[in-house]
Motif scaffolding. Structure first.
Motif, PDB file in Angstrom:
ATOM      1  N   LEU A 120       0.815  -1.213   0.000  1.00 11.73           N
ATOM      2  CA  LEU A 120       0.000   0.000   0.000  1.00 11.73           C
ATOM      3  C   LEU A 120       0.850   1.264   0.000  1.00 11.73           C
ATOM      4  O   LEU A 120       2.008   1.249   0.431  1.00 11.73           O
ATOM      5  N   LYS A 121       0.273   2.347  -0.449  1.00  9.76           N
ATOM      6  CA  LYS A 121       0.962   3.643  -0.473  1.00  9.76           C
ATOM      7  C   LYS A 121       0.400   4.602   0.580  1.00  9.76           C
ATOM      8  O   LYS A 121       0.982   5.641   0.863  1.00  9.76           O
ATOM      9  N   ASP A 122      -0.756   4.254   1.145  1.00 12.61           N
ATOM     10  CA  ASP A 122      -1.412   5.139   2.102  1.00 12.61           C
ATOM     11  C   ASP A 122      -2.251   4.295   3.061  1.00 12.61           C
ATOM     12  O   ASP A 122      -2.818   3.269   2.648  1.00 12.61           O
ATOM     13  N   VAL A 123      -2.360   4.723   4.314  1.00 15.22           N
ATOM     14  CA  VAL A 123      -3.161   3.960   5.281  1.00 15.22           C
ATOM     15  C   VAL A 123      -4.633   3.898   4.873  1.00 15.22           C
ATOM     16  O   VAL A 123      -5.358   2.980   5.271  1.00 15.22           O
ATOM     17  N   LYS A 124      -5.061   4.868   4.085  1.00  8.14           N
ATOM     18  CA  LYS A 124      -6.454   4.889   3.638  1.00  8.14           C
ATOM     19  C   LYS A 124      -6.779   3.726   2.706  1.00  8.14           C
ATOM     20  O   LYS A 124      -7.942   3.427   2.451  1.00  8.14           O
ATOM     21  N   GLU A 125      -5.734   3.074   2.181  1.00  3.27           N
ATOM     22  CA  GLU A 125      -5.931   1.955   1.258  1.00  3.27           C
ATOM     23  C   GLU A 125      -6.150   0.626   1.989  1.00  3.27           C
ATOM     24  O   GLU A 125      -6.453  -0.395   1.356  1.00  3.27           O
ATOM     25  N   LEU A 126      -6.001   0.630   3.313  1.00  2.00           N
ATOM     26  CA  LEU A 126      -6.208  -0.601   4.073  1.00  2.00           C
ATOM     27  C   LEU A 126      -7.661  -1.063   3.960  1.00  2.00           C
ATOM     28  O   LEU A 126      -8.591  -0.299   4.208  1.00  2.00           O
TER      29      LEU A 126
END
Length: 277
Positions: A120-126
């Protein structure tokens, strides 16, 4: 003859005085060895301090440990003289659990904790049900949970302050799976899980650049003070003059440059932000 005797006596006194001075000078140059315990192999900062200390006739012997469980035990058992790997909360918890009297004698760096991922590139993608690894010791595990809370992923019981556990998670809307691992394993687990909370030193040892590779990095502010890394001694040695010279040698401008280079800018000289002790 009397005159000769006086001259001879003067010469003998002079020789003894000079010999005494030479002996004192020789003794003052005696090198003292101090064993310093650290965790991990990224010790360029301490190697630079070691070079500085040679001018003070101090031989700093760097003793490497593989995990966080060993250096305090070694210090308490007098196998080493100092250690430098932990923050104050970790030390306080260790002293409480093991009934030891280890104390901080100086601040080193503030090293932000980070969330990392190979996927992932961002925690929002979890995604819902994603697996996140955190350190399994009480203090770093609590810090990791607070970081996940700061990132907006979970909520924990505020009554637990700096040391919440997974049982203190009060909100987990995405049903994230929190897996506890030894801190030394959190970076190695990246290929098998969705994300991992990794201590700065472990991240750098694994080839990660915190400011670049973390998908979320712990903010540095007043709340970071309990997590400032420290130099630790036994309580009986807290005023040891040689140990104080080691702290002074660390807290120099030259050390700042090495910290910046070796940590890729992730670690901050804590003595400037939070004071020398």
């Amino acid at each position: 003859m009397k005159k000769f005797g006086k001259v001879l006596a003067f010469i003998l006194v002079t020789v003894f005085v000079l010999a005494g001075c030479a002996g004192g000078a020789k003794e003052s140059k005696k090198t003292e060895t101090v064993k310093l315990g650290v965790v991990g192999a990224n010790n360029e900062v301490w190697e630079s301090v070691k070079e500085q200390l040679k001018k003070e006739n101090i031989n700093l012997e760097i003793v490497e440990f593989s995990d966080y469980t060993q250096p305090n035990a070694a210090l308490s058992e007098k196998e080493i003289d100092l250690n430098s790997f932990q923050h104050q909360i970790f030390l306080d918890n260790y002293n409480l659990e093991h009934k030891t009297d280890l104390v901080s004698i100086g601040n080193t760096v503030s090293a932000p904790l980070g969330i990392y991922s190979d996927k992932l590139k961002d925690v929002k993608e979890l995604k819902d049900g994603a697996e996140i690894a955190i350190p399994n010791d009480a203090t770093n595990g609590g810090r990791a949970l607070l970081l996940l809370q700061t990132a907006g992923l979970i909520k924990v019981d505020p009554a637990k302050k700096q040391t919440p556990t997974v049982n203190d998670i009060t909100e987990n809307k995405q049903k994230l799976k929190i897996t506890e691992l030894d801190a030394s394993q959190t970076a190695r687990a990246l290929q098998d899980i969705d994300a991992s909370v990794i201590n700065s030193g472990m991240a750098v040892d694994a080839g990660l650049v915190p400011n670049k590779d973390a998908i979320f990095l712990e903010p540095v502010d007043e709340t970071s003070k309990p997590y400032v890394n420290i130099i630790v001694a036994r309580e009986a040695d807290k005023d040891n003059a040689v140990y104080k010279k080691i702290v002074e040698a660390y807290q120099q401008d030259g050390t700042k440059k090495v910290i910046k280079e070796t940590s890729k800018g992730a670690s901050i000289p804590a003595w400037e932000t939070f004071g020398k002790n």
